[in-house]
Design a protein around this motif. Structure first.
Motif, PDB file in Angstrom:
ATOM      1  N   ALA A   1      41.801  61.318 132.243  1.00  0.00           N
ATOM      2  CA  ALA A   1      41.960  60.371 131.443  1.00  0.00           C
ATOM      3  C   ALA A   1      40.700  60.411 130.411  1.00  0.00           C
ATOM      4  CB  ALA A   1      41.834  59.074 132.215  1.00  0.00           C
ATOM      5  N   VAL A   2      39.584  60.932 130.645  1.00  0.00           N
ATOM      6  CA  VAL A   2      38.741  60.757 129.622  1.00  0.00           C
ATOM      7  C   VAL A   2      39.225  62.034 128.507  1.00  0.00           C
ATOM      8  CG1 VAL A   2      36.391  61.566 129.405  1.00  0.00           C
ATOM      9  CG2 VAL A   2      36.651  60.007 130.995  1.00  0.00           C
ATOM     10  N   CYS A   3      39.548  63.244 129.088  1.00  0.00           N
ATOM     11  CA  CYS A   3      39.955  64.082 128.381  1.00  0.00           C
ATOM     12  C   CYS A   3      41.016  63.631 127.369  1.00  0.00           C
ATOM     13  CB  CYS A   3      40.367  65.637 129.194  1.00  0.00           C
ATOM     14  SG  CYS A   3      39.031  66.247 129.819  1.00  0.00           S
ATOM     15  N   VAL A   4      42.118  63.153 127.981  1.00  0.00           N
ATOM     16  CA  VAL A   4      43.487  62.454 126.930  1.00  0.00           C
ATOM     17  C   VAL A   4      42.736  61.486 126.058  1.00  0.00           C
ATOM     18  CG1 VAL A   4      45.589  61.421 127.074  1.00  0.00           C
ATOM     19  CG2 VAL A   4      45.017  63.158 128.775  1.00  0.00           C
ATOM     20  N   ILE A   5      42.051  60.681 126.406  1.00  0.00           N
ATOM     21  CA  ILE A   5      41.601  59.650 125.569  1.00  0.00           C
ATOM     22  C   ILE A   5      40.802  60.106 124.623  1.00  0.00           C
ATOM     23  CG2 ILE A   5      40.063  57.590 125.454  1.00  0.00           C
ATOM     24  CD1 ILE A   5      41.248  56.595 128.297  1.00  0.00           C
ATOM     25  N   SER A   6      39.788  60.910 124.628  1.00  0.00           N
ATOM     26  CA  SER A   6      38.765  61.552 123.727  1.00  0.00           C
ATOM     27  C   SER A   6      39.535  62.413 122.791  1.00  0.00           C
ATOM     28  CB  SER A   6      37.649  62.204 124.313  1.00  0.00           C
ATOM     29  OG  SER A   6      37.973  63.469 125.075  1.00  0.00           O
ATOM     30  N   THR A   7      40.690  63.189 123.314  1.00  0.00           N
ATOM     31  CA  THR A   7      41.374  63.963 122.565  1.00  0.00           C
ATOM     32  C   THR A   7      42.303  63.187 121.347  1.00  0.00           C
ATOM     33  OG1 THR A   7      41.509  65.627 124.239  1.00  0.00           O
ATOM     34  CG2 THR A   7      42.967  65.924 122.340  1.00  0.00           C
ATOM     35  N   VAL A   8      42.877  62.075 121.771  1.00  0.00           N
ATOM     36  CA  VAL A   8      43.377  61.314 121.066  1.00  0.00           C
ATOM     37  C   VAL A   8      42.514  60.528 119.850  1.00  0.00           C
ATOM     38  CG1 VAL A   8      44.735  59.188 120.962  1.00  0.00           C
ATOM     39  CG2 VAL A   8      45.365  60.674 122.562  1.00  0.00           C
ATOM     40  N   VAL A   9      41.345  60.189 120.453  1.00  0.00           N
ATOM     41  CA  VAL A   9      40.530  59.397 119.382  1.00  0.00           C
ATOM     42  C   VAL A   9      40.162  60.493 118.465  1.00  0.00           C
ATOM     43  CG1 VAL A   9      38.136  58.495 119.396  1.00  0.00           C
ATOM     44  CG2 VAL A   9      39.881  57.675 120.982  1.00  0.00           C
ATOM     45  N   THR A  10      39.695  61.737 119.086  1.00  0.00           N
ATOM     46  CA  THR A  10      39.305  62.929 118.067  1.00  0.00           C
ATOM     47  C   THR A  10      40.245  63.066 116.982  1.00  0.00           C
ATOM     48  OG1 THR A  10      37.813  63.868 119.544  1.00  0.00           O
ATOM     49  CG2 THR A  10      38.479  65.192 117.715  1.00  0.00           C
ATOM     50  N   PHE A  11      41.499  63.206 117.613  1.00  0.00           N
ATOM     51  CA  PHE A  11      42.670  63.365 116.382  1.00  0.00           C
ATOM     52  C   PHE A  11      42.733  62.296 115.373  1.00  0.00           C
ATOM     53  CE2 PHE A  11      45.275  66.455 119.463  1.00  0.00           C
ATOM     54  CZ  PHE A  11      44.451  67.362 119.067  1.00  0.00           C
ATOM     55  N   ALA A  12      42.618  60.964 116.042  1.00  0.00           N
ATOM     56  CA  ALA A  12      42.826  59.886 115.042  1.00  0.00           C
ATOM     57  C   ALA A  12      41.584  59.828 113.995  1.00  0.00           C
ATOM     58  CB  ALA A  12      42.949  58.585 115.790  1.00  0.00           C
ATOM     59  N   VAL A  13      40.637  59.890 114.419  1.00  0.00           N
ATOM     60  CA  VAL A  13      39.345  59.641 113.440  1.00  0.00           C
ATOM     61  C   VAL A  13      39.108  61.208 112.569  1.00  0.00           C
ATOM     62  CG1 VAL A  13      36.766  60.197 113.430  1.00  0.00           C
ATOM     63  CG2 VAL A  13      37.887  58.628 115.275  1.00  0.00           C
ATOM     64  N   THR A  14      39.615  62.300 112.995  1.00  0.00           N
ATOM     65  CA  THR A  14      39.635  63.668 112.044  1.00  0.00           C
ATOM     66  C   THR A  14      40.879  63.171 111.240  1.00  0.00           C
ATOM     67  OG1 THR A  14      39.313  65.053 113.839  1.00  0.00           O
ATOM     68  CG2 THR A  14      40.349  65.852 112.032  1.00  0.00           C
ATOM     69  N   ALA A  15      42.236  62.697 111.565  1.00  0.00           N
ATOM     70  CA  ALA A  15      42.978  62.166 110.277  1.00  0.00           C
ATOM     71  C   ALA A  15      42.699  61.375 109.410  1.00  0.00           C
ATOM     72  CB  ALA A  15      44.439  61.730 111.140  1.00  0.00           C
ATOM     73  N   TRP A  16      41.945  60.305 110.036  1.00  0.00           N
ATOM     74  CA  TRP A  16      41.635  59.321 108.956  1.00  0.00           C
ATOM     75  C   TRP A  16      40.476  59.696 108.090  1.00  0.00           C
ATOM     76  CZ3 TRP A  16      36.657  57.250 108.679  1.00  0.00           C
ATOM     77  CH2 TRP A  16      36.510  55.998 107.861  1.00  0.00           C
ATOM     78  N   SER A  17      39.640  60.660 108.618  1.00  0.00           N
ATOM     79  CA  SER A  17      38.604  61.101 107.689  1.00  0.00           C
ATOM     80  C   SER A  17      39.258  62.028 106.477  1.00  0.00           C
ATOM     81  CB  SER A  17      37.683  62.055 108.756  1.00  0.00           C
ATOM     82  OG  SER A  17      37.001  61.445 109.400  1.00  0.00           O
ATOM     83  N   VAL A  18      40.107  62.850 106.933  1.00  0.00           N
ATOM     84  CA  VAL A  18      40.772  63.748 106.052  1.00  0.00           C
ATOM     85  C   VAL A  18      41.588  62.963 105.305  1.00  0.00           C
ATOM     86  CG1 VAL A  18      42.836  65.428 105.594  1.00  0.00           C
ATOM     87  CG2 VAL A  18      41.180  65.719 107.569  1.00  0.00           C
ATOM     88  N   LYS A  19      42.232  61.975 105.279  1.00  0.00           N
ATOM     89  CA  LYS A  19      42.755  60.808 104.495  1.00  0.00           C
ATOM     90  C   LYS A  19      41.819  60.293 103.688  1.00  0.00           C
ATOM     91  CE  LYS A  19      46.218  57.142 104.893  1.00  0.00           C
ATOM     92  NZ  LYS A  19      47.006  56.388 105.717  1.00  0.00           N
ATOM     93  N   LEU A  20      40.904  59.816 104.233  1.00  0.00           N
ATOM     94  CA  LEU A  20      39.821  59.223 103.247  1.00  0.00           C
ATOM     95  C   LEU A  20      39.298  60.206 102.136  1.00  0.00           C
ATOM     96  CD1 LEU A  20      38.004  56.712 102.632  1.00  0.00           C
ATOM     97  CD2 LEU A  20      36.242  57.814 104.322  1.00  0.00           C
ATOM     98  N   THR A  21      38.851  61.422 102.625  1.00  0.00           N
ATOM     99  CA  THR A  21      38.456  62.425 101.773  1.00  0.00           C
ATOM    100  C   THR A  21      39.289  62.682 100.542  1.00  0.00           C
ATOM    101  OG1 THR A  21      37.307  63.486 103.578  1.00  0.00           O
ATOM    102  CG2 THR A  21      37.537  64.897 101.717  1.00  0.00           C
ATOM    103  N   VAL A  22      40.661  62.919 100.955  1.00  0.00           N
ATOM    104  CA  VAL A  22      41.727  63.064 100.077  1.00  0.00           C
ATOM    105  C   VAL A  22      41.839  62.237  99.019  1.00  0.00           C
ATOM    106  CG1 VAL A  22      44.417  63.490  99.472  1.00  0.00           C
ATOM    107  CG2 VAL A  22      43.235  64.667 101.378  1.00  0.00           C
TER     108      VAL A  22
END
Length: 125
Positions: A90-111
């Motif tokens: 559960a921790v691995c799945v949740i942390s992976t999803v959160v990491t993907f979401a934060v990375t996508a948000w960061s890239v979107k903000l940077t663009v």
């Protein structure tokens, strides 16, 4: 001689981070302190990227090799992991999803920020 100097710089930063860790009145990982020290040195110009580029690239390219001992030592704790496998998954799945979401948000903000910067530059010219 260039390789020895690069390794020396990297080991010196690691050694200084261990000294800082020991001097702190609270627990803080020396590896994080080392990254902060290296970042500050690069930002202030004390070090240039060329001073460590070759050895840093080598270490990054072979990073998976350095995780083998940690992965093998997990076998020593198999009984502990077996009793908590559901929580671990559960921790691995949740942390992976959160990491993907934060990375996508960061890239979107940077663009967005870069496009605004480009618009301002072209508007001023």
């Amino acid at each position: 001689m260039k390789i020895i100097r690069q390794i020396g710089i990297i080991f010196t930063v690691c050694w200084l981070s261990i000294l800082v860790e020991k001097a702190l009145p609270f627990s803080f990982p020396a590896s994080v302190i080392g990254m902060i020290l290296l970042f500050i040195c690069l930002l202030t110009g004390v070090l240039k990227i060329e001073h460590i580029q070759e050895k840093a690239d080598f270490l990054l390219e072979n990073m998976a090799f350095f995780f083998v001992p940690a992965g093998v030592s997990i076998i020593n704790y198999f009984d502990v992991l077996k009793s908590a496998w559901l929580q671990l998954v559960a921790v691995c799945v949740i942390s992976t999803v959160v990491t993907f979401a934060v990375t996508a948000w960061s890239v979107k903000l940077t663009v967005r920020l870069l496009s605004r910067l480009r618009e301002r530059r072209t508007g001023n010219e």
